[in-house]
Write a protein that holds these residues in place. Structure first.
Motif, PDB file in Angstrom:
ATOM      1  N   LEU A  66       0.828  -1.207   0.000  1.00 55.50           N
ATOM      2  CA  LEU A  66       0.000   0.000   0.000  1.00 55.50           C
ATOM      3  C   LEU A  66       0.862   1.257   0.000  1.00 55.50           C
ATOM      4  O   LEU A  66       0.573   2.229  -0.704  1.00 55.50           O
ATOM      5  N   LEU A  67       1.936   1.231   0.768  1.00 56.29           N
ATOM      6  CA  LEU A  67       2.849   2.372   0.803  1.00 56.29           C
ATOM      7  C   LEU A  67       3.537   2.552  -0.538  1.00 56.29           C
ATOM      8  O   LEU A  67       3.767   3.681  -0.983  1.00 56.29           O
ATOM      9  N   GLY A  68       3.842   1.447  -1.221  1.00 54.22           N
ATOM     10  CA  GLY A  68       4.485   1.533  -2.531  1.00 54.22           C
ATOM     11  C   GLY A  68       3.640   2.287  -3.533  1.00 54.22           C
ATOM     12  O   GLY A  68       4.146   3.097  -4.316  1.00 54.22           O
ATOM     13  N   GLY A  69       2.329   2.042  -3.540  1.00 52.05           N
ATOM     14  CA  GLY A  69       1.444   2.781  -4.422  1.00 52.05           C
ATOM     15  C   GLY A  69       1.411   4.259  -4.095  1.00 52.05           C
ATOM     16  O   GLY A  69       1.388   5.119  -4.992  1.00 52.05           O
ATOM     17  N   SER A  70       1.434   4.611  -2.815  1.00 52.67           N
ATOM     18  CA  SER A  70       1.427   6.020  -2.416  1.00 52.67           C
ATOM     19  C   SER A  70       2.714   6.730  -2.816  1.00 52.67           C
ATOM     20  O   SER A  70       2.691   7.908  -3.190  1.00 52.67           O
ATOM     21  N   ARG A  77       5.239   7.804 -10.813  1.00 51.92           N
ATOM     22  CA  ARG A  77       5.050   6.359 -10.925  1.00 51.92           C
ATOM     23  C   ARG A  77       6.207   5.691 -11.665  1.00 51.92           C
ATOM     24  O   ARG A  77       6.621   4.584 -11.321  1.00 51.92           O
ATOM     25  N   ARG A  78       6.695   6.339 -12.724  1.00 49.93           N
ATOM     26  CA  ARG A  78       7.802   5.733 -13.446  1.00 49.93           C
ATOM     27  C   ARG A  78       9.042   5.663 -12.564  1.00 49.93           C
ATOM     28  O   ARG A  78       9.754   4.645 -12.550  1.00 49.93           O
ATOM     29  N   LYS A  79       9.312   6.721 -11.832  1.00 47.41           N
ATOM     30  CA  LYS A  79      10.507   6.754 -10.984  1.00 47.41           C
ATOM     31  C   LYS A  79      10.462   5.644  -9.940  1.00 47.41           C
ATOM     32  O   LYS A  79      11.439   4.900  -9.762  1.00 47.41           O
ATOM     33  N   VAL A  80       9.333   5.492  -9.273  1.00 46.18           N
ATOM     34  CA  VAL A  80       9.222   4.476  -8.236  1.00 46.18           C
ATOM     35  C   VAL A  80       9.239   3.078  -8.854  1.00 46.18           C
ATOM     36  O   VAL A  80       9.832   2.144  -8.295  1.00 46.18           O
ATOM     37  N   PHE A  81       8.630   2.930 -10.024  1.00 47.42           N
ATOM     38  CA  PHE A  81       8.660   1.641 -10.716  1.00 47.42           C
ATOM     39  C   PHE A  81      10.093   1.247 -11.069  1.00 47.42           C
ATOM     40  O   PHE A  81      10.512   0.101 -10.830  1.00 47.42           O
TER      41      PHE A  81
END
Length: 489
Positions: A66-70, A77-81
Motif C-alpha cells: 500500500l505504501l508503494g502505491g502512495s 510512478r515511473r521513478k518508483v517503478f
C-alpha cells in the motif's frame, strides 16, 4: 489527460516494460516453492529456514504494498517503478549468490521491498499513460500476459532447478531488469497523481503493520522451541497489531483507513479472502515439496504438475466474472471455496510413486475449477462494496490481506501438523504432515464458503467493476490501480 494509444510504438513499449517488470515479481512468487527442497539440501537448511525463505518475501511485500502505491503517487510512478525494478534485481542477485540460508532469507526480504514498489507501479503506469478509450484493453493485455508469466513460472523454475541450478531462479531477474529499466526510462512517460500528492506518508502505520506480521510469523515458526523469547515475541506481535489499529484510527492520512471496513460487504469479502488465500498459500508451499520428496517427482515435473490450475484461470476467469454479474457473487463465492476444498482433499491420494493422471491431475483440475469460480467474483465484489474513489484502496487492502493470509499459513501449518525441522528430508514424516495440512486447508476453505453464504449479497447495479478481467496468479487477487473502476450505465 493521458493520450498514448495502444497502436502507437510508445504504447507497445509501455505495455512491454510494465509486463516485464511485474512478471519479475510474479515469477518469483511462483517458482521459489519449486526450488525449496534443493535449496534446503545445498544450504543445509532446516524446515524453518525454508519457511522464512518464502515468508520473508511475503512479509515485506504484504506490509509495504500500500505504501508503494502512495510513493508512486507522490514522487512519480515511473521513478518508483524503476527504483523497484532495480531494487528487486539487486536483491535477486544477492539471493542467487547467498552462501547460506541466513543471507538468502535477508535478501528475500529485500526482494519483497522491491516487489512492493514495482507491483502497484506497473499497473498504475498503464492506467496513467493510455488514452481512456484504450485503457481497458491495455489493462486486459497486461493482466493476460501476467497470467501467462504465472503459468510459465513453475515450469521455468523446475527446469532451472534440474538444469543450471536453483540459484538461476533468482539470477534470471538481473538480465530482465537490464532490459526493463532502459525501456522504461526512454519510452514510459512520467506521471503522478497531483491531487493526491499532498499529506504525509503513513510510514509509522506501514512499520507497525509489517512488525506485527513479522513478530507473529516468527512466533509461529519458532513455537516448537517453547522458549520465553518466543512467547515474548508473540505478545509483542499482538501489541504491534493493536498499535497499528490505533495509529490508523488516529492519523489524518492513514495507509489503511479503518472507515472502509464500515462496509459490511467489504469486511465479509476480506474475511473470505483470508480463509481462501491462507489455504492456497499453505497448499502451494507444501504440494510441490510433497511431489518431490514423497512422490519422487523431479523439480520440473513437480512445477509442471500444477500448471493446469493456472491455465484454467487464464481461459475462464473472464467468463466467470461475467457469470457472477448475472447471478450475483454469493453462489460463486460459496461454491468456489468448496470446490477448492475438494481439490485439496483429493491431494490426500498423492503419496509414494503417485500417478500424475490418476492421482495428481484430478485434484489439480478440481482446484482449478474452484479458483475459476471464485477469484473474479471475489475481486468484483471487493470493488463493488466501496465507492468509486476508494476502489484502488479497497483492491490494495484485499491484495495485502491475501498475501498476509498466505504468510501466516506458511508459518502455522508446520506447527499445526507437527512438522519437524528435518521433515522435508524424510518422505514418511513429510507425507504424514502434508496429509494433516490438506485437512486444515480444506477446513479454512469451508469456513470461507460459510462466511460468503451467510454475509455476501448482490451489489448495487451501478457498482464499480474491475479492469483486470483475466487472471492467472494463485498468490493473491488481481491488484486494481487507483484509477480502477467504472460505473455501469
Amino acid at each position: 489527460m493521458p493520450d498514448v494509444r495502444m497502436a502507437s510504438p510508445q504504447g507497445k513499449w509501455i505495455l512491454f516494460t510494465t509486463v516485464l517488470g511485474s512478471s519479475m515479481a510474479l515469477l518469483d512468487s511462483t517458482v521459489v516453492n519449486v526450488a525449496l527442497p534443493r535449496m534446503g539440501q545445498d544450504l543445509d537448511a532446516d524446515m524453518a529456514a525454508l519457511q522464512w525463505t518464502v515468508n520473508s518475501y511475503m512479509l515485506t511485500l504484504a506490509g509495504l504494498i500500500l505504501l508503494g502505491g502512495s510513493l508512486g503517487d507522490r514522487y512519480g510512478r515511473r521513478k518508483v517503478f524503476v527504483v523497484g525494478v532495480v531494487w528487486f534485481a539487486t536483491a535477486s542477485l544477492l539471493c542467487g549468490l547467498a552462501p547460506n540460508a541466513g543471507v538468502l532469507v535477508a535478501a528475500r526480504a529485500l526482494q519483497g521491498v522491491g516487489g512492493a514498489l514495482l507491483t502497484p507501479g506497473s499497473l498504475a503506469l498503464i492506467q496513467a499513460s493510455f488514452h481512456p478509450d484504450d485503457r481497458g484493453r491495455a489493462v486486459g493485455l497486461w493482466s493476460g500476459f501476467g497470467g501467462i508469466g504465472a503459468a510459465v513460472g513453475p515450469f521455468l523454475g523446475g527446469w532451472l532447478v534440474d538444469g543450471p541450478g536453483w540459484r538461476w531462479v533468482f539470477l534470471l531477474n538481473v538480465p530482465l531488469a537490464v532490459v526493463c529499466v532502459p525501456v522504461a526510462l526512454r519510452h514510459v512517460p512520467e506521471s503522478s497523481a497531483g491531487e493526491r500528492a499532498q499529506g504525509r506518508f503513513d510510514v509509522l502505520g506501514a512499520v507497525l503493520g509489517a512488525l506485527a506480521l513479522g513478530l507473529v510469523t516468527y512466533a509461529l515458526i519458532e513455537a516448537g522451541e517453547g522458549s520465553v523469547a518466543v512467547a515474548f515475541t508473540a505478545v509483542a506481535g499482538v501489541a504491534s497489531g493493536v498499535a497499528f489499529v490505533y495509529v490508523e484510527r488516529s492519523r489524518p492520512d492513514p495507509m489503511m483507513p479503518l472507515g472502509i471496513f464500515a462496509s459490511r460487504q467489504f469486511t465479509a469479502v476480506n474475511l473470505v479472502t483470508l480463509c481462501v488465500y491462507a489455504a492456497l498459500g499453505g497448499f502451494f508451499f507444501l504440494s510441490v515439496v510433497q511431489l518431490q520428496v514423497v512422490a519422487g517427482y523431479s523439480a520440473l515435473a513437480a512445477g509442471t504438475a500444477l500448471l493446469p490450475t493456472t491455465v484454467l484461470m487464464l481461459l475462464f476467469s473472464a467468463r466467470s466474472g461475467e457469470l457472477a454479474n448475472h447471478i450475483g457473487p454469493r453462489i460463486p463465492l460459496t461454491v468456489g471455496p468448496l470446490l477448492c476444498a475438494a481439490g485439496m482433499l483429493l491431494m490426500l491420494r498423492v503419496g509414494e510413486d503417485a500417478s500424475y493422471v490418476a492421482d495428481v491431475l484430478p485434484a489439480v483440475l478440481v482446484l482449478g475449477v474452484g479458483l475459476v469460480t471464485l477469484v473474479a467474483p471475489l475481486t468484483a465484489t471487493v470493488l463493488a462494496s466501496v465507492d468509486v474513489a476508494r476502489a484502488g484502496l479497497a483492491s490494495g487492502i484485499n491484495n495485502a490481506a491475501a498475501r498476509a493470509a498466505g504468510l501466516v499459513a506458511v508459518a502455522a501449518l508446520p506447527l499445526l501438523t507437527g512438522m519437524g525441522p528435518e521433515a522435508y528430508r524424510s518422505p514418511d514424516a513429510f507425507d504424514d504432515a502434508f496429509r494433516q495440512a490438506m485437512v486444515w486447508c480444506a477446513g479454512a476453505l469451508v469456513l470461507g464458503a460459510a462466511v460468503a453464504f451467510t454475509t455476501v449479497r448482490r451489489p448495487a447495479p451501478d457498482c464499480t467493476r474491475p479492469e483486470c478481467r483475466t487472471h492467472g496468479s494463485v498468490t493473491a487477487p488481481p491488484l486494481e490501480g487507483r484509477r480502477a473502476g467504472k460505473r455501469l450505465t
